[in-house]
Design an enzyme around this catalytic site. Structure first.
Site, mmCIF file in Angstrom:
data_model
loop_
_atom_site.group_PDB
_atom_site.id
_atom_site.type_symbol
_atom_site.label_atom_id
_atom_site.label_comp_id
_atom_site.label_asym_id
_atom_site.label_seq_id
_atom_site.Cartn_x
_atom_site.Cartn_y
_atom_site.Cartn_z
ATOM 1 C CG ASN A 127 15.553 -4.419 49.640
ATOM 2 O OD1 ASN A 127 16.024 -4.885 50.793
ATOM 3 N ND2 ASN A 127 15.893 -3.353 49.352
ATOM 4 N NE ARG B 113 13.141 7.450 47.422
ATOM 5 C CZ ARG B 113 13.743 8.551 47.939
ATOM 6 N NH1 ARG B 113 13.535 9.733 46.988
ATOM 7 N NH2 ARG B 113 14.352 8.745 49.002
ATOM 8 C CG ASP B 114 17.114 0.145 47.896
ATOM 9 O OD1 ASP B 114 17.901 -0.038 46.884
ATOM 10 O OD2 ASP B 114 17.683 -0.459 49.112
ATOM 11 C CG LEU B 115 11.769 -3.644 43.518
ATOM 12 C CD1 LEU B 115 11.036 -4.277 44.921
ATOM 13 C CD2 LEU B 115 10.537 -3.261 42.399
#
Length: 152
Positions: free
Chosen positions: A61, A55-57
Site C-alpha cells: 500500500n 489501519r492497513d499500512l
C-alpha cells in the site's frame, strides 16, 4: 470517479521483494523511502485537518512514483478521528496479519500507534529485505521473531 497518479515503480512490496529490482535500491534510497513514509504518516496523524488512521499500512500500500517518492495508498479501511477521540475499539479486526499491532489483533483497539507499529514492520522489511511473514517454510517465525533472534 477516482483518479490516481501513475506510479511507474508500482508499489514498495514489488520493488523490495523482487530480487532483480531490490539490488538496485541502495541505502540512501532506502533511507529516503523510510523518511518519505514517515512524513506522510505524520501528516495523516497530526498535520491534516482530521486525524486519519490507515489501519492497513503495508509495503503493497506504499506506491512509488518516478522519483521513487513513496505515496501511501488504499484507504479502504481507514478511520477518521476528531481531536477528542484518541482511540477506538472494534469487534471486527481487519487488515493484514504481520502488520497489525498486538493490541489491535487481540483486543480490537486501534489508534495512531497502530499505524506506527505497521510502519515499524515496514522499516524492518526495508532494512532486512525480508517479508513480514513466511520467513520459514512452516511459518513458525515472523519478521519480529527473526530480528529478535539475530545476533548483533
Amino acid at each position: 470517479m477516482l483518479i490516481l497518479e501513475y506510479m511507474p515503480y508500482s508499489n514498495l512490496d514489488s520493488f523490495l521483494f523482487d530480487h532483480r529490482r531490490s539490488t538496485s535500491l541502495d541505502w540512501n534510497e532506502r533511507l529516503e523511502t523510510i523518511n518519505g513514509i514517515a512524513r506522510r504518516l505524520l501528516y495523516l496523524h497530526q498535520d491534516s485537518r482530521l486525524w486519519i488512521i490507515h489501519r492497513d499500512l503495508k509495503t503493497s500500500n506504499v506506491l512509488l512514483d518516478a522519483e521513487m517518492n513513496p505515496k501511501i495508498s488504499y484507504f479502504g479501511m481507514a478511520r477518521i478521528f476528531h481531536g477528542d477521540q484518541p482511540l477506538e475499539k472494534t469487534n471486527r479486526v481487519v487488515g493484514t496479519y504481520g502488520y497489525m499491532s498486538p493490541e489491535y489483533v487481540v483486543f480490537g483497539i486501534f489508534f495512531t500507534k497502530s499505524d506506527v507499529f505497521s510502519f515499524g514492520i515496514i522499516l524492518l522489511e526495508i532494512l532486512s529485505g525480508k517479508k513480514s511473514s513466511g520467513l520459514q517454510e512452516d511459518h513458525s517465525m515472523n519478521l519480529i521473531g527473526y530480528v529478535s533472534n539475530e545476533p548483533c
